[in-house]
Design a protein around this motif. Structure first.
Motif, PDB file in Angstrom:
ATOM      1  N   GLU A  49      -8.834 -19.135  -7.644  1.00  0.00           N
ATOM      2  CA  GLU A  49      -8.176 -17.587  -8.149  1.00  0.00           C
ATOM      3  C   GLU A  49      -7.011 -17.916  -8.608  1.00  0.00           C
ATOM      4  OE1 GLU A  49      -8.255 -14.131  -5.892  1.00  0.00           O
ATOM      5  OE2 GLU A  49     -10.190 -14.369  -5.450  1.00  0.00           O
ATOM      6  N   ILE A  50      -6.209 -18.914  -8.300  1.00  0.00           N
ATOM      7  CA  ILE A  50      -5.005 -19.480  -8.767  1.00  0.00           C
ATOM      8  C   ILE A  50      -5.204 -20.078 -10.134  1.00  0.00           C
ATOM      9  CG2 ILE A  50      -2.897 -20.757  -8.416  1.00  0.00           C
ATOM     10  CD1 ILE A  50      -3.391 -20.259  -5.357  1.00  0.00           C
ATOM     11  N   ALA A  51      -4.567 -19.653 -11.209  1.00  0.00           N
ATOM     12  CA  ALA A  51      -4.539 -20.292 -12.506  1.00  0.00           C
ATOM     13  C   ALA A  51      -4.166 -21.705 -12.451  1.00  0.00           C
ATOM     14  CB  ALA A  51      -4.143 -19.349 -13.520  1.00  0.00           C
ATOM     15  N   ALA A  52      -4.535 -22.735 -13.502  1.00  0.00           N
ATOM     16  CA  ALA A  52      -3.893 -23.934 -13.713  1.00  0.00           C
ATOM     17  C   ALA A  52      -2.531 -23.801 -13.994  1.00  0.00           C
ATOM     18  CB  ALA A  52      -4.660 -24.499 -14.731  1.00  0.00           C
ATOM     19  N   TRP A  53      -1.985 -22.821 -14.690  1.00  0.00           N
ATOM     20  CA  TRP A  53      -0.763 -22.841 -14.942  1.00  0.00           C
ATOM     21  C   TRP A  53       0.233 -22.355 -13.792  1.00  0.00           C
ATOM     22  CZ3 TRP A  53       2.435 -18.442 -14.674  1.00  0.00           C
ATOM     23  CH2 TRP A  53       1.595 -17.234 -14.354  1.00  0.00           C
ATOM     24  N   GLN A  54      -0.311 -21.598 -13.048  1.00  0.00           N
ATOM     25  CA  GLN A  54       0.299 -21.484 -11.813  1.00  0.00           C
ATOM     26  C   GLN A  54       0.591 -22.714 -10.849  1.00  0.00           C
ATOM     27  OE1 GLN A  54      -2.110 -18.277 -10.641  1.00  0.00           O
ATOM     28  NE2 GLN A  54      -0.719 -16.657 -10.879  1.00  0.00           N
ATOM     29  N   ALA A  58       4.200 -24.414 -10.089  1.00  0.00           N
ATOM     30  CA  ALA A  58       4.338 -24.751  -8.530  1.00  0.00           C
ATOM     31  C   ALA A  58       4.550 -26.069  -8.401  1.00  0.00           C
ATOM     32  CB  ALA A  58       3.263 -24.339  -7.651  1.00  0.00           C
ATOM     33  N   GLY A  59       3.959 -27.044  -8.960  1.00  0.00           N
ATOM     34  CA  GLY A  59       4.210 -28.628  -8.951  1.00  0.00           C
ATOM     35  C   GLY A  59       5.478 -28.837  -9.512  1.00  0.00           C
ATOM     36  N   VAL A  60       5.817 -28.336 -10.577  1.00  0.00           N
ATOM     37  CA  VAL A  60       6.922 -28.649 -11.392  1.00  0.00           C
ATOM     38  C   VAL A  60       8.201 -28.204 -10.355  1.00  0.00           C
ATOM     39  CG1 VAL A  60       8.394 -28.182 -13.359  1.00  0.00           C
ATOM     40  CG2 VAL A  60       5.978 -28.818 -13.674  1.00  0.00           C
ATOM     41  N   LEU A  61       8.190 -26.916  -9.834  1.00  0.00           N
ATOM     42  CA  LEU A  61       9.253 -26.577  -9.292  1.00  0.00           C
ATOM     43  C   LEU A  61       9.476 -27.141  -7.698  1.00  0.00           C
ATOM     44  CD1 LEU A  61       8.996 -22.607  -9.877  1.00  0.00           C
ATOM     45  CD2 LEU A  61      10.663 -24.030 -10.925  1.00  0.00           C
ATOM     46  N   SER A  62       8.239 -27.588  -7.154  1.00  0.00           N
ATOM     47  CA  SER A  62       8.437 -28.212  -5.991  1.00  0.00           C
ATOM     48  C   SER A  62       9.168 -29.630  -6.167  1.00  0.00           C
ATOM     49  CB  SER A  62       7.136 -28.370  -5.466  1.00  0.00           C
ATOM     50  OG  SER A  62       6.430 -27.265  -5.116  1.00  0.00           O
ATOM     51  N   ALA A  63       8.725 -30.295  -7.418  1.00  0.00           N
ATOM     52  CA  ALA A  63       9.412 -31.577  -7.655  1.00  0.00           C
ATOM     53  C   ALA A  63      11.042 -31.356  -7.722  1.00  0.00           C
ATOM     54  CB  ALA A  63       8.661 -32.140  -8.958  1.00  0.00           C
ATOM     55  N   ILE A  64      11.297 -30.326  -8.638  1.00  0.00           N
ATOM     56  CA  ILE A  64      12.664 -30.031  -8.751  1.00  0.00           C
ATOM     57  C   ILE A  64      13.682 -29.863  -7.389  1.00  0.00           C
ATOM     58  CG2 ILE A  64      14.425 -28.278  -9.750  1.00  0.00           C
ATOM     59  CD1 ILE A  64      12.442 -27.900 -12.044  1.00  0.00           C
ATOM     60  N   SER A  65      12.922 -28.964  -6.537  1.00  0.00           N
ATOM     61  CA  SER A  65      13.389 -28.495  -5.383  1.00  0.00           C
ATOM     62  C   SER A  65      13.429 -30.083  -4.383  1.00  0.00           C
ATOM     63  CB  SER A  65      12.483 -27.718  -4.474  1.00  0.00           C
ATOM     64  OG  SER A  65      13.052 -27.590  -3.299  1.00  0.00           O
ATOM     65  N   LEU A  66      12.443 -30.924  -4.386  1.00  0.00           N
ATOM     66  CA  LEU A  66      12.431 -32.125  -3.512  1.00  0.00           C
ATOM     67  C   LEU A  66      13.480 -32.898  -4.325  1.00  0.00           C
ATOM     68  CD1 LEU A  66       8.702 -32.425  -3.014  1.00  0.00           C
ATOM     69  CD2 LEU A  66      10.673 -31.921  -1.074  1.00  0.00           C
TER      70      LEU A  66
END
Length: 171
Positions: A49-54, A58-66
């Protein structure tokens, strides 16, 4: 007494590979009652149910956070007087944070990951990796001077993202 990685002889894949497998099997055994309650069909339905763009955001923001948290490792290594390459500290911090957040037991798993990556001959001891992990965690939780001095742009970006994700804050 300082424990170094060199204190543990490198058996071809036996000891090093065996320990994580044993720990994983032990964790699965301890969680067996909860695991049987999980309905994998429902998990996959919810994940689809989670769209590819979501997933992408999430991946990009996780990478920025890490990446932001990985800066702490460089600063803490400098503070501790460790003569380690900046890129190695950042890589260790990135991986240690990602694994510690995934596995839990942050101080233990983070210290072991840092020791594994930075504990080469001439690197750091297990005690230094543990101290490093503790200081990174403490300064992160404190929001202390490392963040305020070294990452002002990151702080502004985070504030803008918070406003963006909470439109009610604009009112």
């Amino acid at each position: 007494m300082h424990i170094k990685r060199s204190d543990f002889p490198d058996k071809p894949g036996r000891l090093r590979s065996g320990i994580p497998i044993v720990i994983s099997l032990l964790a699965l055994w301890m969680l067996r009652d909860r695991i049987v309650q999980v309905e994998l069909g429902n998990v996959w339905l919810l994940a689809r149910e989670i769209a590819a763009w979501q997933w992408g955001i999430a991946g990009v923001l996780s990478a920025i956070s890490l990446s932001a948290v990985a800066r702490y490792d460089r600063l803490v290594a400098q503070y501790m007087g460790l003569k380690l390459p900046d890129h190695a500290c950042s890589a260790a911090g990135w991986r240690a944070t990602a694994l510690a957040q995934t596995l839990g037991f942050g101080l233990i798993s983070g210290a072991l990951v840092r020791w594994r990556i930075l504990g080469e001959p001439g690197g750091i001891t297990l005690w230094q990796a543990t101290r490093m992990t503790f200081l990174v965690t403490a300064t992160f939780l404190r929001g202390g001077p490392f963040w305020q001095v070294w990452c002002p742009l990151q702080t502004q970006c985070c504030q803008m993202l918070c406003v963006f994700w909470q439109p009610a804050a604009l009112a």
